[in-house]
Write a protein that holds these residues in place. Sequence first.
Motif, PDB file in Angstrom:
ATOM      1  N   ASP A  49      -5.219  14.816  -4.851  1.00  0.00           N
ATOM      2  CA  ASP A  49      -4.180  15.725  -4.183  1.00  0.00           C
ATOM      3  C   ASP A  49      -3.120  13.843  -4.332  1.00  0.00           C
ATOM      4  OD1 ASP A  49      -4.640  18.326  -4.169  1.00  0.00           O
ATOM      5  OD2 ASP A  49      -5.531  17.765  -2.708  1.00  0.00           O
ATOM      6  N   CYS A  50      -4.235  12.839  -3.794  1.00  0.00           N
ATOM      7  CA  CYS A  50      -3.060  11.732  -3.713  1.00  0.00           C
ATOM      8  C   CYS A  50      -3.782  10.577  -3.716  1.00  0.00           C
ATOM      9  CB  CYS A  50      -2.206  11.634  -2.783  1.00  0.00           C
ATOM     10  SG  CYS A  50      -3.523  12.283  -1.560  1.00  0.00           S
ATOM     11  N   LEU A  51      -3.496   9.316  -4.157  1.00  0.00           N
ATOM     12  CA  LEU A  51      -4.584   8.120  -4.391  1.00  0.00           C
ATOM     13  C   LEU A  51      -4.208   6.777  -3.100  1.00  0.00           C
ATOM     14  CD1 LEU A  51      -4.112   7.684  -7.997  1.00  0.00           C
ATOM     15  CD2 LEU A  51      -6.359   9.118  -6.878  1.00  0.00           C
ATOM     16  N   LEU A  52      -4.832   6.120  -2.811  1.00  0.00           N
ATOM     17  CA  LEU A  52      -4.065   5.212  -1.754  1.00  0.00           C
ATOM     18  C   LEU A  52      -4.140   4.296  -2.758  1.00  0.00           C
ATOM     19  CD1 LEU A  52      -3.704   4.058   0.946  1.00  0.00           C
ATOM     20  CD2 LEU A  52      -6.475   3.622   1.377  1.00  0.00           C
ATOM     21  N   CYS A  53      -3.223   3.121  -2.768  1.00  0.00           N
ATOM     22  CA  CYS A  53      -3.509   2.449  -4.439  1.00  0.00           C
ATOM     23  C   CYS A  53      -1.822   0.976  -3.750  1.00  0.00           C
ATOM     24  CB  CYS A  53      -2.852   2.708  -5.436  1.00  0.00           C
ATOM     25  SG  CYS A  53      -1.210   3.520  -5.593  1.00  0.00           S
ATOM     26  N   TRP A  54      -1.662   0.106  -4.847  1.00  0.00           N
ATOM     27  CA  TRP A  54      -0.307  -0.195  -4.891  1.00  0.00           C
ATOM     28  C   TRP A  54       0.674   0.023  -5.194  1.00  0.00           C
ATOM     29  CZ3 TRP A  54      -0.892  -6.229  -4.372  1.00  0.00           C
ATOM     30  CH2 TRP A  54      -1.370  -7.111  -3.632  1.00  0.00           C
ATOM     31  N   GLU A  55       1.127   0.188  -4.743  1.00  0.00           N
ATOM     32  CA  GLU A  55       3.448   0.292  -4.861  1.00  0.00           C
ATOM     33  C   GLU A  55       3.670   0.164  -6.961  1.00  0.00           C
ATOM     34  OE1 GLU A  55       6.941   1.699  -5.672  1.00  0.00           O
ATOM     35  OE2 GLU A  55       5.285   2.252  -4.176  1.00  0.00           O
ATOM     36  N   ASN A  91       3.167   5.825 -18.700  1.00  0.00           N
ATOM     37  CA  ASN A  91       2.522   6.589 -19.512  1.00  0.00           C
ATOM     38  C   ASN A  91       3.343   8.112 -19.493  1.00  0.00           C
ATOM     39  OD1 ASN A  91      -0.470   5.528 -20.859  1.00  0.00           O
ATOM     40  ND2 ASN A  91      -0.028   5.141 -18.936  1.00  0.00           N
ATOM     41  N   GLY A  92       3.988   7.832 -18.988  1.00  0.00           N
ATOM     42  CA  GLY A  92       4.913   9.340 -19.146  1.00  0.00           C
ATOM     43  C   GLY A  92       4.558  10.255 -17.490  1.00  0.00           C
ATOM     44  N   ILE A  93       3.788   9.961 -16.751  1.00  0.00           N
ATOM     45  CA  ILE A  93       3.628  10.681 -16.099  1.00  0.00           C
ATOM     46  C   ILE A  93       4.042  10.863 -15.080  1.00  0.00           C
ATOM     47  CG2 ILE A  93       1.530  11.691 -14.516  1.00  0.00           C
ATOM     48  CD1 ILE A  93      -0.103   9.856 -16.248  1.00  0.00           C
ATOM     49  N   ASP A  94       5.231  11.967 -14.871  1.00  0.00           N
ATOM     50  CA  ASP A  94       5.688  11.897 -13.399  1.00  0.00           C
ATOM     51  C   ASP A  94       4.774  11.773 -11.729  1.00  0.00           C
ATOM     52  OD1 ASP A  94       8.097  12.087 -11.676  1.00  0.00           O
ATOM     53  OD2 ASP A  94       8.718  14.305 -11.869  1.00  0.00           O
ATOM     54  N   ALA A  95       5.082  10.418 -10.784  1.00  0.00           N
ATOM     55  CA  ALA A  95       4.745  10.650 -10.034  1.00  0.00           C
ATOM     56  C   ALA A  95       5.352  10.767  -8.900  1.00  0.00           C
ATOM     57  CB  ALA A  95       3.806   9.447 -10.009  1.00  0.00           C
ATOM     58  N   ARG A  96       5.032  10.384  -7.052  1.00  0.00           N
ATOM     59  CA  ARG A  96       5.634  10.071  -5.782  1.00  0.00           C
ATOM     60  C   ARG A  96       5.241   9.090  -5.705  1.00  0.00           C
ATOM     61  NH1 ARG A  96       8.956  12.146  -9.367  1.00  0.00           N
ATOM     62  NH2 ARG A  96      10.636  13.762  -9.062  1.00  0.00           N
ATOM     63  N   THR A  97       5.729   8.573  -4.662  1.00  0.00           N
ATOM     64  CA  THR A  97       4.984   6.839  -3.790  1.00  0.00           C
ATOM     65  C   THR A  97       5.397   7.104  -2.878  1.00  0.00           C
ATOM     66  OG1 THR A  97       6.388   5.025  -4.351  1.00  0.00           O
ATOM     67  CG2 THR A  97       4.228   5.334  -5.535  1.00  0.00           C
ATOM     68  N   MET A  98       4.340   6.975  -1.664  1.00  0.00           N
ATOM     69  CA  MET A  98       4.916   7.393  -0.003  1.00  0.00           C
ATOM     70  C   MET A  98       4.606   5.675   0.079  1.00  0.00           C
ATOM     71  SD  MET A  98       3.881   9.273   3.027  1.00  0.00           S
ATOM     72  CE  MET A  98       1.994   7.995   3.408  1.00  0.00           C
ATOM     73  N   LEU A  99       5.203   5.058   0.514  1.00  0.00           N
ATOM     74  CA  LEU A  99       5.418   3.543   0.772  1.00  0.00           C
ATOM     75  C   LEU A  99       4.628   3.635   2.396  1.00  0.00           C
ATOM     76  CD1 LEU A  99       5.079   0.853  -0.205  1.00  0.00           C
ATOM     77  CD2 LEU A  99       7.825   0.183   0.808  1.00  0.00           C
ATOM     78  N   MET A 100       3.575   3.009   2.984  1.00  0.00           N
ATOM     79  CA  MET A 100       2.968   3.289   4.066  1.00  0.00           C
ATOM     80  C   MET A 100       4.138   2.172   5.137  1.00  0.00           C
ATOM     81  SD  MET A 100      -1.344   3.461   3.439  1.00  0.00           S
ATOM     82  CE  MET A 100      -1.644   2.425   4.793  1.00  0.00           C
ATOM     83  N   PHE A 142       0.562  -1.043  -0.189  1.00  0.00           N
ATOM     84  CA  PHE A 142       0.105   0.390   0.347  1.00  0.00           C
ATOM     85  C   PHE A 142       0.825   1.137  -0.289  1.00  0.00           C
ATOM     86  CE2 PHE A 142      -4.258  -1.985   1.425  1.00  0.00           C
ATOM     87  CZ  PHE A 142      -5.068  -1.658   0.803  1.00  0.00           C
ATOM     88  N   ALA A 143       0.575   2.494  -0.720  1.00  0.00           N
ATOM     89  CA  ALA A 143       1.285   3.687  -0.758  1.00  0.00           C
ATOM     90  C   ALA A 143       0.263   4.522  -1.525  1.00  0.00           C
ATOM     91  CB  ALA A 143       2.117   3.392  -1.911  1.00  0.00           C
ATOM     92  N   ILE A 144       0.686   5.667  -0.763  1.00  0.00           N
ATOM     93  CA  ILE A 144      -0.516   6.924  -1.165  1.00  0.00           C
ATOM     94  C   ILE A 144       0.946   7.720  -2.260  1.00  0.00           C
ATOM     95  CG2 ILE A 144      -0.645   9.390  -0.508  1.00  0.00           C
ATOM     96  CD1 ILE A 144      -1.887   6.841   1.092  1.00  0.00           C
ATOM     97  N   ALA A 145       0.327   7.491  -3.738  1.00  0.00           N
ATOM     98  CA  ALA A 145       0.699   8.400  -4.998  1.00  0.00           C
ATOM     99  C   ALA A 145       0.485   9.339  -4.833  1.00  0.00           C
ATOM    100  CB  ALA A 145      -0.429   7.482  -6.446  1.00  0.00           C
ATOM    101  N   PRO A 183       3.904  16.759  -4.008  1.00  0.00           N
ATOM    102  CA  PRO A 183       4.230  15.986  -3.244  1.00  0.00           C
ATOM    103  C   PRO A 183       3.488  15.164  -1.699  1.00  0.00           C
ATOM    104  CG  PRO A 183       6.368  17.153  -3.740  1.00  0.00           C
ATOM    105  CD  PRO A 183       4.969  17.815  -4.085  1.00  0.00           C
ATOM    106  N   VAL A 184       3.521  14.213  -1.879  1.00  0.00           N
ATOM    107  CA  VAL A 184       2.792  14.105  -1.033  1.00  0.00           C
ATOM    108  C   VAL A 184       4.122  12.859  -0.140  1.00  0.00           C
ATOM    109  CG1 VAL A 184       1.264  12.600   1.507  1.00  0.00           C
ATOM    110  CG2 VAL A 184       0.569  14.326  -1.042  1.00  0.00           C
TER     111      VAL A 184
END
Length: 328
Positions: free
Chosen positions: A180-186, A196-205, A117-120, A126-127
Amino acid sequence: MSSPTLTRRGLLAAATGLAVLPFARRPALAATPVSLQLSWLHSVQFAGSYLAQKNGWWQDAGLDVSLLQGGPNAPVEPPVVSGTALVGISAADYTAAAVAQGANFKIIGVAMQKNPFAIASLADNPVATPADLEGRKIGMALANTPVLQALCTLNDVDFDAIQIVPTQYSAQPLVSGEVDCLLCWETDLPVAMAINGIDARTMLMADHGYAVHSQTYIATEESLRDHRAELVALMSGEARGWDAYRGDTDAAAELTVQMFPDAGLDLPTQKLQAERQVPLMFSDLTDQHGFGWFSDDSVQANIETLALLGREVTPQLWDRSILEEVHG
């Protein structure tokens, strides 16, 4: 952990082609048929099992293993309870819920050392820490509210300061600016965005105290008593398969696509997902003790997080004896 949805997997076009493998299959005499119930649809998420099967490592150990596909209408626990599957791939929260309803499961191995689980979020907003969630809109399934609450409790974050926006399992609400963010899998929506070329960040829970073992191997107490040899053989093949996966994730992705040409998988996505799974599945602990290992400390951390999710369990839910035979 809430079960991944079909939409989530649909976003992951994963693919592979068969790499040349150096080990010749040796026919086993009177191989014992057993089944391993997967937790979701075929993809590189289970590539270690595919490697074990294709290389004949289970056959070498006297097993004829069938891999049973999971999915939204194929829960893991019933086949294990009925004996249709010797082992199932689940998660600690699901197993705890089943045990509370009377199932006699034991967790005998842990594939994902870190919960996925991560916050993207996007790079320009960024989060990076749980505290950053305050004042933000988060897109997620309402069923995962206890997960977010647990993260907030573990990190002294004001849960009421976060605006939850119910969304489908898709990156679109984040990309469009709806949230602003999503709860999803890393290993899924962030992978889809990267492809798709989108610059995203993840915070691993898991890096912020959320300790729930994922992609766990479960078996019944009866199987531990009556089918130990088969359990040891199956987990030995898993260990060999996942060690091979770690050694060449691209080849593992190629094999996955080759084995399941009708699964709608695309190779670039599968390769990136395979790469991003490695730090979740391997650690100093597994380097020291072997694939699937779990420590008393990690069990205690799971017990504490599961309590925040409303699941009261004891260390007896976990049984390391099969892994001790595999790696001993």
